[in-house]
Design an enzyme around this catalytic site. Structure first.
Site, mmCIF file in Angstrom:
data_model
loop_
_atom_site.group_PDB
_atom_site.id
_atom_site.type_symbol
_atom_site.label_atom_id
_atom_site.label_comp_id
_atom_site.label_asym_id
_atom_site.label_seq_id
_atom_site.Cartn_x
_atom_site.Cartn_y
_atom_site.Cartn_z
ATOM 1 C CD GLU A 208 -1.967 2.724 0.895
ATOM 2 O OE1 GLU A 208 -2.614 3.059 -0.109
ATOM 3 O OE2 GLU A 208 -0.777 3.035 1.073
ATOM 4 C CD GLU B 98 0.896 1.842 -3.235
ATOM 5 O OE1 GLU B 98 -0.224 1.439 -3.017
ATOM 6 O OE2 GLU B 98 1.117 2.827 -3.959
#
Ligand code: BG6
Length: 471
Positions: A370, A178
């Site tokens: 995710e 991320e």
């Protein structure tokens, strides 16, 4: 990339391994971030003390779910569930305890050899995040983490060691988790609290630029090894303008650029986008990046785009509205959606939207790295009936199926976040559980770490085997 759709689960070393003082591991930034409600406040407002631990807090990332000592049992559970992929990360300070060491820590190297061998034995493909909110503490303390260009070299050395040791097992690598979350300027993704600096925005973006440079450098090196594939990884969320007021529509377009798209655009297209260059100029941000670093970024773009998706956000610039939280974003409450116990909007249609947006924009394979639901679980007579989790996953898998089969989106895998209970990144709670496997441990630091399969474990196992159809 792969003929077969990859099904599995995801974790991060700092949230599951524990064993912070075992096997020659050095301390990492997350070992100094307290758990509980105070975590976000410290991360965003008052700062985390990296010099010492404070008796009044607990430090749950030091313990994780004790995967360090339970990894054999955990891999057995993955195999039983039918996983064909495991997204995991490596702890940098287990390999280079201070980050500055001349030679790597052999015990740390051996630990991951054992993991990769076991995965291989069970036909589970590892997808490895090289840095998931994880930085040796000495790098943060002495050279301000990713703000300093020296960190690029330290990271290149670390990543090269991983290629030397593990390219025989790993072909999918995610250099950073991320990356776009670095835009919050917070300690976890960039290893420095940019709020400490007068020009915090400049510090924040210099850190991200340094990570983009590091990312390109290790792709260049990694390609010399076996069949390595590299992916960027971004925190994605569907973002809506609250209404058709053009002002809100424009605000939505603009807010998405520097947050959602900047890293992916640079890593996929090989160039810092014009909107970013303008943003830097307009905000008096002077970025230090050389011509050769830019050339390297241009020549070493990523092969796939991995992303996390939990919830959507809504923007209203015109009217002040009640707020809802999400995976790090605060936004206006969306009247069409319900929220999780942590106030994250539940929005499977948003998942289909983001799959389409990313597919149309980038035209490279996507990987859902995710997705999942954080919830409180109850054990009743030794069983955990987590129907709410099953229904969250089912609705998101339906959206994924529609994106693939109806919209033609190119996705090669899906890993459920926190497939086994672990420490939450945002709240530092253990009781915010994502797992299809329960771990007997709680926020008071009590428990045996016993693993118990939840109802969702058996359901997900049937989805993977094809016995449970998603319609
Ligand atoms: C992602 C992170 O942002 O969201 C994970 O990559 C994190 O590390 C996950 O755990 C869920 O967020 P949280 O705050 O509920 O743990």
């Amino acid at each position: 990339m792969t003929e077969k759709f990859l099904w599995g689960g995801a974790t991060a070393a700092n949230q599951c391994e524990g064993g912070y003082d075992k096997g020659g591991r050095g301390l990492s930034v997350m070992d100094f971030v307290p758990g509980g409600k105070i975590r976000l406040k410290l991360l965003h407002e008052s700062g985390v003390d990296l010099s010492r631990i404070d008796e009044k807090y607990n430090y749950p990332n030091r313990v994780g779910n004790m995967h360090y000592t339970h990894y054999e049992e955990d891999i057995k559970l993955m195999a039983e569930a039918g996983f064909s992929v495991y997204r995991m990360s490596i702890s940098w300070s287990r390999i280079y305890p201070t980050g500055f060491d001349e030679i790597p820590n052999q015990e740390g190297i051996n630990f991951y050899h054992k993991i990769f061998k076991l995965l291989k034995k069970n036909n589970i493909e590892p997808l490895v995040t090289i840095c998931h909110f994880d930085l040796p503490i000495e790098i943060a303390r002495t050279i301000d983490g990713w703000y300093n260009k020296q960190t690029i070299d330290l990271y290149v050395k670390y990543a090269t060691t991983l290629f030397d040791e593990y390219s025989q097992y790993v072909k999918y690598w995610i250099p950073f988790n991320e990356m776009n979350v670095g835009a919050f300027g917070a300690l976890m993704p960039i290893g420095v609290d940019s709020n400490r600096f007068d020009n915090s925005l400049e510090v924040t973006y210099q850190c991200i630029i340094n990570q983009l440079v590091a990312n390109a450098k290790i792709i260049e090196i990694g390609r010399k090894y076996a069949d390595n594939n590299f992916g960027t990884m971004i925190a994605a969320h569907a973002s809506y303008a609250f209404d058709c007021n053009p002002q809100n529509q424009l605000a939505n377009v603009i807010s998405e650029r520097m947050f959602r798209f900047f890293c992916g655009d640079t890593q996929v297209f090989g160039k810092i986008p014009n909107y970013a260059a303008n943003y830097f100029k307009l905000n008096n941000i002077e970025i230090n990046i050389s011509a050769s670093e830019q050339k390297n970024i241009a020549e070493n773009t990523v092969d796939f785009l991995a992303f996390s998706y939990y919830s959507s956000s809504t923007i209203d610039e015109v009217t002040e509205r009640e707020k809802s939280s999400g995976n790090m974003f605060v936004s206006s409450k969306n009247p069409h959606l319900v929220e999780s116990e942590w106030g994250w909007t539940l929005d499977p249609i948003g998942f289909r939207i983001i799959l389409n947006e990313l597919n149309d924009r980038y035209r490279i394979p996507l990987f859902v790295a995710e997705n999942g639901l954080g919830a409180f679980d109850q054990i009743v007579d030794g069983e955990i009936e987590d129907d709410y989790r099953i229904s969250y996953i089912k609705e998101h898998l339906r959206a994924l199926k529609q994106a693939i089969e109806i919209d033609g989106v190119n996705v090669f895998g899906y890993t459920l976040w926190g497939w086994i209970d672990l420490v939450s990144a945002g709240s530092g709670q253990f009781d915010k559980r994502y797992g299809i496997v329960y771990v007997d441990y709680n926020d008071n630091g009590e428990g045996t770490f016993k693993r118990i399969k939840k109802k969702s474990f058996y359901w997900y196992q049937q989805v993977i085997s094809g016995q449970e159809k998603i319609n």
